[in-house]
Design a protein around this motif. Structure first.
Motif, PDB file in Angstrom:
ATOM      1  N   HIS A   1      -1.269  -7.429 -14.976  1.00  0.00           N
ATOM      2  CA  HIS A   1      -1.172  -5.975 -14.985  1.00  0.00           C
ATOM      3  C   HIS A   1       0.242  -5.547 -14.638  1.00  0.00           C
ATOM      4  CE1 HIS A   1      -1.990  -6.601 -10.608  1.00  0.00           C
ATOM      5  NE2 HIS A   1      -1.225  -5.546 -10.489  1.00  0.00           N
ATOM      6  N   GLU A   2       0.518  -4.295 -14.896  1.00  0.00           N
ATOM      7  CA  GLU A   2       1.819  -3.762 -14.523  1.00  0.00           C
ATOM      8  C   GLU A   2       1.955  -3.811 -12.999  1.00  0.00           C
ATOM      9  OE1 GLU A   2       2.159  -0.475 -18.090  1.00  0.00           O
ATOM     10  OE2 GLU A   2       1.106   0.067 -16.265  1.00  0.00           O
ATOM     11  N   VAL A   3       3.149  -4.073 -12.509  1.00  0.00           N
ATOM     12  CA  VAL A   3       3.392  -4.121 -11.067  1.00  0.00           C
ATOM     13  C   VAL A   3       3.352  -2.703 -10.528  1.00  0.00           C
ATOM     14  CG1 VAL A   3       5.073  -4.727  -9.286  1.00  0.00           C
ATOM     15  CG2 VAL A   3       4.772  -6.227 -11.281  1.00  0.00           C
ATOM     16  N   THR A   4       2.534  -2.490  -9.501  1.00  0.00           N
ATOM     17  CA  THR A   4       2.461  -1.161  -8.893  1.00  0.00           C
ATOM     18  C   THR A   4       3.657  -0.956  -7.966  1.00  0.00           C
ATOM     19  OG1 THR A   4       1.181  -1.836  -6.959  1.00  0.00           O
ATOM     20  CG2 THR A   4      -0.077  -1.195  -8.942  1.00  0.00           C
ATOM     21  N   GLN A   5       3.922   0.297  -7.662  1.00  0.00           N
ATOM     22  CA  GLN A   5       5.010   0.605  -6.739  1.00  0.00           C
ATOM     23  C   GLN A   5       4.728   0.031  -5.355  1.00  0.00           C
ATOM     24  OE1 GLN A   5       6.276   4.763  -7.082  1.00  0.00           O
ATOM     25  NE2 GLN A   5       5.684   4.689  -9.237  1.00  0.00           N
ATOM     26  N   LYS A   6       3.481   0.046  -4.939  1.00  0.00           N
ATOM     27  CA  LYS A   6       3.119  -0.527  -3.641  1.00  0.00           C
ATOM     28  C   LYS A   6       3.445  -2.025  -3.605  1.00  0.00           C
ATOM     29  CE  LYS A   6      -0.742  -0.911  -0.424  1.00  0.00           C
ATOM     30  NZ  LYS A   6      -2.150  -0.582  -0.185  1.00  0.00           N
ATOM     31  N   GLU A   7       3.074  -2.743  -4.675  1.00  0.00           N
ATOM     32  CA  GLU A   7       3.376  -4.180  -4.746  1.00  0.00           C
ATOM     33  C   GLU A   7       4.885  -4.424  -4.739  1.00  0.00           C
ATOM     34  OE1 GLU A   7      -0.335  -5.882  -7.407  1.00  0.00           O
ATOM     35  OE2 GLU A   7       1.251  -4.768  -8.434  1.00  0.00           O
ATOM     36  N   TYR A   8       5.609  -3.608  -5.477  1.00  0.00           N
ATOM     37  CA  TYR A   8       7.057  -3.767  -5.567  1.00  0.00           C
ATOM     38  C   TYR A   8       7.712  -3.548  -4.204  1.00  0.00           C
ATOM     39  CZ  TYR A   8      11.700  -3.623  -7.687  1.00  0.00           C
ATOM     40  OH  TYR A   8      13.007  -3.888  -8.033  1.00  0.00           O
ATOM     41  N   ILE A   9       7.292  -2.506  -3.506  1.00  0.00           N
ATOM     42  CA  ILE A   9       7.859  -2.209  -2.187  1.00  0.00           C
ATOM     43  C   ILE A   9       7.553  -3.330  -1.201  1.00  0.00           C
ATOM     44  CG2 ILE A   9       7.671  -0.667  -0.182  1.00  0.00           C
ATOM     45  CD1 ILE A   9       7.192   1.626  -2.271  1.00  0.00           C
ATOM     46  N   GLN A  10       6.339  -3.884  -1.249  1.00  0.00           N
ATOM     47  CA  GLN A  10       5.977  -4.982  -0.346  1.00  0.00           C
ATOM     48  C   GLN A  10       6.903  -6.181  -0.512  1.00  0.00           C
ATOM     49  OE1 GLN A  10       1.845  -5.509  -1.431  1.00  0.00           O
ATOM     50  NE2 GLN A  10       1.133  -4.256   0.283  1.00  0.00           N
ATOM     51  N   ILE A  11       7.342  -6.435  -1.711  1.00  0.00           N
ATOM     52  CA  ILE A  11       8.202  -7.589  -1.981  1.00  0.00           C
ATOM     53  C   ILE A  11       9.677  -7.249  -1.850  1.00  0.00           C
ATOM     54  CG2 ILE A  11       8.917  -9.256  -3.761  1.00  0.00           C
ATOM     55  CD1 ILE A  11       6.123  -9.819  -2.593  1.00  0.00           C
ATOM     56  N   MET A  12      10.092  -6.131  -2.408  1.00  0.00           N
ATOM     57  CA  MET A  12      11.517  -5.796  -2.494  1.00  0.00           C
ATOM     58  C   MET A  12      12.005  -4.866  -1.387  1.00  0.00           C
ATOM     59  SD  MET A  12      12.310  -7.692  -4.994  1.00  0.00           S
ATOM     60  CE  MET A  12      13.980  -7.238  -5.427  1.00  0.00           C
ATOM     61  N   GLY A  13      11.092  -4.151  -0.739  1.00  0.00           N
ATOM     62  CA  GLY A  13      11.484  -3.269   0.358  1.00  0.00           C
ATOM     63  C   GLY A  13      11.994  -1.907  -0.063  1.00  0.00           C
ATOM     64  N   SER A  14      12.031  -1.638  -1.351  1.00  0.00           N
ATOM     65  CA  SER A  14      12.493  -0.335  -1.840  1.00  0.00           C
ATOM     66  C   SER A  14      11.762  -0.016  -3.130  1.00  0.00           C
ATOM     67  CB  SER A  14      14.009  -0.349  -2.072  1.00  0.00           C
ATOM     68  OG  SER A  14      14.328  -1.286  -3.082  1.00  0.00           O
ATOM     69  N   ASN A  15      11.933   1.222  -3.575  1.00  0.00           N
ATOM     70  CA  ASN A  15      11.245   1.675  -4.778  1.00  0.00           C
ATOM     71  C   ASN A  15      12.231   2.441  -5.666  1.00  0.00           C
ATOM     72  OD1 ASN A  15       9.540   2.680  -6.728  1.00  0.00           O
ATOM     73  ND2 ASN A  15       8.216   3.792  -5.331  1.00  0.00           N
ATOM     74  N   PRO A  16      12.619   1.852  -6.818  1.00  0.00           N
ATOM     75  CA  PRO A  16      13.572   2.525  -7.696  1.00  0.00           C
ATOM     76  C   PRO A  16      12.952   3.606  -8.576  1.00  0.00           C
ATOM     77  CG  PRO A  16      12.893   0.480  -8.684  1.00  0.00           C
ATOM     78  CD  PRO A  16      12.220   0.545  -7.325  1.00  0.00           C
ATOM     79  N   SER A  17      11.646   3.768  -8.515  1.00  0.00           N
ATOM     80  CA  SER A  17      10.931   4.644  -9.452  1.00  0.00           C
ATOM     81  C   SER A  17      11.350   6.099  -9.326  1.00  0.00           C
ATOM     82  CB  SER A  17       9.420   4.534  -9.203  1.00  0.00           C
ATOM     83  OG  SER A  17       8.999   3.210  -9.377  1.00  0.00           O
ATOM     84  N   PHE A  18      11.407   6.778 -10.462  1.00  0.00           N
ATOM     85  CA  PHE A  18      11.688   8.215 -10.446  1.00  0.00           C
ATOM     86  C   PHE A  18      10.405   9.030 -10.440  1.00  0.00           C
ATOM     87  CE2 PHE A  18      12.014   6.768 -14.830  1.00  0.00           C
ATOM     88  CZ  PHE A  18      11.205   7.655 -15.510  1.00  0.00           C
ATOM     89  N   ILE A  19       9.287   8.449 -10.863  1.00  0.00           N
ATOM     90  CA  ILE A  19       7.970   9.078 -10.714  1.00  0.00           C
ATOM     91  C   ILE A  19       7.242   8.243  -9.675  1.00  0.00           C
ATOM     92  CG2 ILE A  19       5.797   9.670 -11.848  1.00  0.00           C
ATOM     93  CD1 ILE A  19       7.373   9.868 -14.483  1.00  0.00           C
ATOM     94  N   LYS A  20       6.943   8.826  -8.517  1.00  0.00           N
ATOM     95  CA  LYS A  20       6.450   8.072  -7.363  1.00  0.00           C
ATOM     96  C   LYS A  20       4.929   8.110  -7.237  1.00  0.00           C
ATOM     97  CE  LYS A  20      10.698   7.571  -5.496  1.00  0.00           C
ATOM     98  NZ  LYS A  20      11.395   6.351  -5.342  1.00  0.00           N
ATOM     99  N   GLY A  21       4.387   7.017  -6.685  1.00  0.00           N
ATOM    100  CA  GLY A  21       2.968   6.904  -6.391  1.00  0.00           C
ATOM    101  C   GLY A  21       2.600   5.442  -6.176  1.00  0.00           C
ATOM    102  N   ASP A  22       1.942   5.118  -5.070  1.00  0.00           N
ATOM    103  CA  ASP A  22       1.625   3.727  -4.733  1.00  0.00           C
ATOM    104  C   ASP A  22       0.970   2.951  -5.866  1.00  0.00           C
ATOM    105  OD1 ASP A  22       2.681   3.883  -2.208  1.00  0.00           O
ATOM    106  OD2 ASP A  22       0.752   3.960  -1.168  1.00  0.00           O
ATOM    107  N   ASN A  23       0.039   3.570  -6.576  1.00  0.00           N
ATOM    108  CA  ASN A  23      -0.708   2.869  -7.615  1.00  0.00           C
ATOM    109  C   ASN A  23      -0.196   3.121  -9.030  1.00  0.00           C
ATOM    110  OD1 ASN A  23      -2.524   1.597  -5.808  1.00  0.00           O
ATOM    111  ND2 ASN A  23      -3.527   3.567  -5.532  1.00  0.00           N
ATOM    112  N   LEU A  24       0.932   3.793  -9.119  1.00  0.00           N
ATOM    113  CA  LEU A  24       1.592   3.963 -10.417  1.00  0.00           C
ATOM    114  C   LEU A  24       2.440   2.724 -10.689  1.00  0.00           C
ATOM    115  CD1 LEU A  24       2.834   7.668 -10.244  1.00  0.00           C
ATOM    116  CD2 LEU A  24       0.836   6.761 -11.457  1.00  0.00           C
ATOM    117  N   PRO A  25       2.699   2.434 -11.963  1.00  0.00           N
ATOM    118  CA  PRO A  25       3.571   1.294 -12.243  1.00  0.00           C
ATOM    119  C   PRO A  25       4.990   1.582 -11.772  1.00  0.00           C
ATOM    120  CG  PRO A  25       3.107   2.511 -14.255  1.00  0.00           C
ATOM    121  CD  PRO A  25       2.250   3.109 -13.176  1.00  0.00           C
TER     122      PRO A  25
END
Length: 168
Positions: A1-25
């Motif tokens: 599945h697409e990596v969620t923002q929550k998963e990305y933050i857990q691994i990378m410590g930051s979120n580059p997304s311009f549209i935010k939401g834990d369960n959004l890609p």
């Protein structure tokens, strides 16, 4: 599945997304970020990193057990409903049942793995929502992505469904 923002933050410590939401890609991810995520997730789960990164030059360790980006052929195999059925999109011929795209997304992202049908392999979001990065040795300079809004190196275009078709 697409990596969620929550998963990305857990691994990378930051979120580059311009549209935010834990369960959004996660979105707005550069190619090198996707490569670094694969290595970081691999290490977090006790695997070897798959990529070597030296001064933004990426090479692979082909015998690594770590996470990596799929190549184009692997992505198409995973996206198809099954090997015996040729369909336009990952789960059938009706794009609205399987993907978020310009014609139905209201120009926003949607929660991963919940609102559209999976394909015959049980994989969600192979078409639409956001594009996925691919590893292609032959296409490394163009840093190919597929599955979302567009398909850069093949250039499919069908009304508001750019790049959503699965190659047959």
């Amino acid at each position: 599945h697409e990596v969620t923002q929550k998963e990305y933050i857990q691994i990378m410590g930051s979120n580059p997304s311009f549209i935010k939401g834990d369960n959004l890609p996660v979105n707005a991810v550069q190619y090198i970020d996707a490569i670094m995520y694969c290595n970081a997730r691999s290490k977090a789960e006790g695997y070897d990193g798959f990529y070597n990164i030296d001064d933004n030059i990426v090479t692979i360790q082909p015998h690594s057990n770590g996470y990596r980006l799929p190549n184009c052929y692997e992505w198409v195999y995973a996206a198809r409903k099954d090997e015996s059925t040729k369909t336009k999109y990952a789960s059938g011929n009706n794009i609205s049942k399987v993907a978020w795209y310009g014609g139905n997304s209201k120009n926003t992202l949607h929660v991963v793995c919940t609102t559209k049908e999976p394909n015959g392999r049980g994989i969600y979001d192979m078409n639409g929502n956001v594009s996925e990065w691919l590893w292609e040795k032959d296409f490394q300079r163009c840093n190919c992505h597929i599955g979302g809004d567009f398909l850069t190196y093949i250039g499919f275009y069908e009304k508001d469904v750019v790049g959503s078709r699965v190659c047959s």
